[in-house]
Design a protein around this motif. Structure first.
Motif, PDB file in Angstrom:
ATOM      1  N   VAL A  39       6.961  10.620  -2.701  1.00 27.09           N
ATOM      2  CA  VAL A  39       6.841  12.064  -2.921  1.00 27.09           C
ATOM      3  C   VAL A  39       7.400  12.357  -4.299  1.00 27.09           C
ATOM      4  O   VAL A  39       8.545  12.000  -4.602  1.00 27.09           O
ATOM      5  N   GLN A  40       6.582  12.984  -5.123  1.00 24.16           N
ATOM      6  CA  GLN A  40       6.998  13.326  -6.482  1.00 24.16           C
ATOM      7  C   GLN A  40       7.007  14.843  -6.641  1.00 24.16           C
ATOM      8  O   GLN A  40       6.006  15.505  -6.357  1.00 24.16           O
ATOM      9  N   PHE A  41       8.133  15.369  -7.083  1.00 25.44           N
ATOM     10  CA  PHE A  41       8.242  16.778  -7.440  1.00 25.44           C
ATOM     11  C   PHE A  41       8.135  16.847  -8.961  1.00 25.44           C
ATOM     12  O   PHE A  41       8.978  16.296  -9.672  1.00 25.44           O
ATOM     13  N   ILE A  42       7.108  17.516  -9.443  1.00 20.47           N
ATOM     14  CA  ILE A  42       6.869  17.608 -10.879  1.00 20.47           C
ATOM     15  C   ILE A  42       6.996  19.071 -11.299  1.00 20.47           C
ATOM     16  O   ILE A  42       6.340  19.940 -10.736  1.00 20.47           O
ATOM     17  N   GLN A  43       7.854  19.312 -12.283  1.00 16.98           N
ATOM     18  CA  GLN A  43       8.054  20.657 -12.829  1.00 16.98           C
ATOM     19  C   GLN A  43       7.658  20.638 -14.302  1.00 16.98           C
ATOM     20  O   GLN A  43       8.109  19.768 -15.047  1.00 16.98           O
TER      21      GLN A  43
ATOM     22  N   CYS B 149       8.171  16.889   3.592  1.00 12.06           N
ATOM     23  CA  CYS B 149       6.801  16.869   3.066  1.00 12.06           C
ATOM     24  C   CYS B 149       6.100  15.565   3.446  1.00 12.06           C
ATOM     25  O   CYS B 149       4.930  15.573   3.837  1.00 12.06           O
ATOM     26  N   ALA B 150       6.802  14.442   3.325  1.00 10.12           N
ATOM     27  CA  ALA B 150       6.239  13.141   3.700  1.00 10.12           C
ATOM     28  C   ALA B 150       5.896  13.120   5.190  1.00 10.12           C
ATOM     29  O   ALA B 150       4.834  12.647   5.587  1.00 10.12           O
ATOM     30  N   GLU B 151       6.800  13.636   5.997  1.00  8.17           N
ATOM     31  CA  GLU B 151       6.577  13.673   7.447  1.00  8.17           C
ATOM     32  C   GLU B 151       5.342  14.491   7.801  1.00  8.17           C
ATOM     33  O   GLU B 151       4.506  14.056   8.608  1.00  8.17           O
ATOM     34  N   LEU B 152       5.185  15.655   7.192  1.00 11.91           N
ATOM     35  CA  LEU B 152       4.024  16.504   7.469  1.00 11.91           C
ATOM     36  C   LEU B 152       2.734  15.848   6.996  1.00 11.91           C
ATOM     37  O   LEU B 152       1.713  15.892   7.689  1.00 11.91           O
ATOM     38  N   TYR B 153       2.773  15.229   5.825  1.00 12.39           N
ATOM     39  CA  TYR B 153       1.566  14.584   5.315  1.00 12.39           C
ATOM     40  C   TYR B 153       1.148  13.426   6.219  1.00 12.39           C
ATOM     41  O   TYR B 153      -0.028  13.303   6.579  1.00 12.39           O
ATOM     42  N   LEU B 154       2.099  12.590   6.590  1.00 13.13           N
ATOM     43  CA  LEU B 154       1.784  11.437   7.435  1.00 13.13           C
ATOM     44  C   LEU B 154       1.314  11.866   8.823  1.00 13.13           C
ATOM     45  O   LEU B 154       0.485  11.194   9.432  1.00 13.13           O
TER      46      LEU B 154
ATOM     47  N   SER C 208       0.852  -1.180   0.000  1.00 13.87           N
ATOM     48  CA  SER C 208       0.000   0.000   0.000  1.00 13.87           C
ATOM     49  C   SER C 208       0.896   1.241   0.000  1.00 13.87           C
ATOM     50  O   SER C 208       1.824   1.350   0.790  1.00 13.87           O
ATOM     51  N   THR C 209       0.584   2.156  -0.930  1.00 11.60           N
ATOM     52  CA  THR C 209       1.435   3.319  -1.128  1.00 11.60           C
ATOM     53  C   THR C 209       0.596   4.584  -1.228  1.00 11.60           C
ATOM     54  O   THR C 209      -0.474   4.584  -1.848  1.00 11.60           O
ATOM     55  N   ILE C 210       1.105   5.650  -0.641  1.00 12.38           N
ATOM     56  CA  ILE C 210       0.552   6.985  -0.801  1.00 12.38           C
ATOM     57  C   ILE C 210       1.439   7.702  -1.812  1.00 12.38           C
ATOM     58  O   ILE C 210       2.659   7.721  -1.659  1.00 12.38           O
ATOM     59  N   PHE C 211       0.830   8.266  -2.845  1.00 14.27           N
ATOM     60  CA  PHE C 211       1.569   9.070  -3.820  1.00 14.27           C
ATOM     61  C   PHE C 211       1.233  10.537  -3.581  1.00 14.27           C
ATOM     62  O   PHE C 211       0.100  10.958  -3.796  1.00 14.27           O
ATOM     63  N   LEU C 212       2.212  11.298  -3.135  1.00 12.35           N
ATOM     64  CA  LEU C 212       2.051  12.726  -2.888  1.00 12.35           C
ATOM     65  C   LEU C 212       2.735  13.463  -4.029  1.00 12.35           C
ATOM     66  O   LEU C 212       3.966  13.450  -4.139  1.00 12.35           O
TER      67      LEU C 212
ATOM     68  N   GLN D 110      19.021  20.445  -1.895  1.00  9.82           N
ATOM     69  CA  GLN D 110      18.725  19.196  -1.189  1.00  9.82           C
ATOM     70  C   GLN D 110      17.248  18.782  -1.296  1.00  9.82           C
ATOM     71  O   GLN D 110      16.505  18.785  -0.318  1.00  9.82           O
ATOM     72  N   PRO D 111      16.796  18.399  -2.492  1.00  8.82           N
ATOM     73  CA  PRO D 111      15.392  18.021  -2.670  1.00  8.82           C
ATOM     74  C   PRO D 111      14.989  16.798  -1.855  1.00  8.82           C
ATOM     75  O   PRO D 111      13.827  16.671  -1.458  1.00  8.82           O
ATOM     76  N   GLU D 112      15.941  15.898  -1.566  1.00  8.02           N
ATOM     77  CA  GLU D 112      15.587  14.705  -0.775  1.00  8.02           C
ATOM     78  C   GLU D 112      15.210  15.076   0.658  1.00  8.02           C
ATOM     79  O   GLU D 112      14.348  14.446   1.268  1.00  8.02           O
ATOM     80  N   VAL D 113      15.815  16.134   1.202  1.00  7.66           N
ATOM     81  CA  VAL D 113      15.466  16.597   2.549  1.00  7.66           C
ATOM     82  C   VAL D 113      14.074  17.217   2.529  1.00  7.66           C
ATOM     83  O   VAL D 113      13.263  16.981   3.433  1.00  7.66           O
TER      84      VAL D 113
END
Length: 140
Positions: A115-119, A96-101, A71-75, A88-91
């Protein structure tokens, strides 16, 4: 059946005749979705402000293969500030994952969060760049 049509017509006439604020209608729709999916399903404004994201989207996925369920959440966070994302996008993805969870009441039902960063290029919307980070929810 005829009563339902009359009630639906009256409802639509009432709704279309009022000068409602579109933001209030959107908030009402989001509240309905959160009531169905769980409190905190929609990403918070705190997440939006972290990367100055223009768009946010969440998808929930549960798949079964070989008698095991994943089971996966896609943010999905769209069109953030390149200056923030470049440092440092990984940080940023982890925060973001921590806040969402933290906010999503059904987070414990999921094993992973992606977590996906889309530009997107404003001059050519077909030109898209994506960075993706996968975390186990038990790590938060």
């Amino acid at each position: 059946m005829r009563n339902r049509i009359i009630i639906l017509s009256l409802f639509l006439a009432t709704l279309s005749s009022c000068s409602c604020n579109p933001e209030n209608i959107a908030k009402f729709a989001f509240k309905g979705m959160e009531a169905m999916m769980g409190e905190g399903f929609m990403p918070s404004e705190e997440i939006r402000m972290l990367g100055k994201f223009q768009g946010m989207n969440v998808n929930l996925s549960k798949s079964t293969a070989n008698d095991s369920t994943t089971s996966t959440i896609f943010l999905k966070l769209e069109n953030g500030d390149p200056l923030v994302l470049g440092n440092q996008p990984e940080v940023l993805a982890r925060k973001c994952a921590e806040l969402y969870l933290r906010d999503f009441e059904k987070a414990e039902d999921y094993q992973q969060i992606t977590v996906q960063f889309i530009q997107t290029d404003p001059t050519n919307p077909e030109n898209v760049a994506m960075q993706e980070y996968l975390f186990d929810t038990k790590d938060f």
